[in-house]
Design an enzyme around this catalytic site. Structure first.
Site: not given
Length: 287
Positions: A12, A54
């Site tokens: 992010t 991720s």
């Protein structure tokens, strides 16, 4: 002046809006530029080792991260790994075991909001990570929301809040406040001997979280799938069902097949103890 290697992996913190949602497109150098000029405080080198959400970081990526640190240990004083938050605790925990006797600080950080947003938490998290990476404190850490925690104790407990991570069943290794970085060195394990890279990872270990009524045949499927280990998140202090749906006999079958079975609690805090109740004692009796 401390030499810091920043390893960028995506997440992010490095994301921009794309056609299908946020995508990790920013480079590590772009992340660094958002902090302004750090040349008066650190000598920073940036390497982009992957650009992934991720959720896609797995054992193969753990190896890349661990090797990137190990191969540069003598060239830098500390390391920062920018990482997506969803699996950052997994990566930090794994590297804690893959890099034995680490004598330099390796600090994972990320953010809940992309760094390009004016309301992002990324600049503060990165600043705290730099402070920890320059502290000469050996180990794997997570720096998030002014808290420093051991990598193998960190857990993401909130999906969107800035205080997304907690150190479970263990004190924080440090906090950042108006007086700066304050470390509690008594909770940081000592490192002994030379650093060793152990990057052989077995991905065929499965986690089963029990719910009332879970079908014990799932254990049969794990055995048939060739799993090499089973972790079971049991109820409370360590209980699981044997009435109507007998998990105990299935676990015994797995043990007889040479598969290690580890039982822990679903509860986030406090310990497990299989010796207290009958439902746990039966597990101990079967090995």
């Amino acid at each position: 002046m401390k030499r810091i290697l920043l390893l960028s992996t995506g997440g992010t913190i490095a994301s921009r809006p794309g056609a299908d949602g946020l995508e990790p497109e920013m480079s590590g150098q772009e992340l660094l530029s958002c902090l302004g000029d750090l040349s008066g405080r650190f000598q920073v080198e940036v390497r982009q080792i992957m650009s992934l959400d991720s959720s896609n970081v797995q054992a193969e990526e753990w190896k890349i991260m661990a090797r990137s640190v190990y191969e540069n240990l003598e060239n830098f004083d500390g390391f920062i790994i920018t990482h997506g938050t969803d699996t950052m605790a997994y990566s930090a925990s794994m590297l804690s075991f893959m890099l034995k006797n680490l004598h330099k600080p390796v600090v994972f950080t990320g953010s809940q909001v992309p760094i390009a947003s004016p309301l992002s938490d990324a600049p503060l998290n990165l600043t705290c990570a730099f402070a920890m990476a320059a502290s000469a404190t050996p180990g794997i850490f997570v720096a998030f929301d002014r808290k420093i925690m051991l990598g193998c104790r960190s857990v993401k407990v909130r999906t969107t809040a800035f205080d997304a991570f907690e150190s479970v069943n263990y004190p924080y290794a440090g906090v950042v406040d108006s007086s700066g970085l304050n470390l509690d060195r008594s909770v940081i394990p000592p490192q002994r001997g030379e650093c060793v890279l152990e990057d052989t990872v077995d991905s065929d270990v499965y986690l089963l979280k029990l719910t009332p009524g879970t079908n014990p045949k799932l254990v049969d499927l794990m055995i048939e799938a060739g799993c090499h280990g089973i972790v079971i998140e049991a109820f409370g202090i360590g209980g699981l069902q044997f009435v109507r749906r007998d998990f105990v006999s299935k676990i015994e079958k797995a043990i007889d097949a040479g598969i290690p079975v580890v039982v822990c609690s679903q509860c986030l805090y406090e310990s497990s103890d299989l010796s207290i109740y009958e439902v746990g004692q039966r597990l101990l009796e079967c090995g």
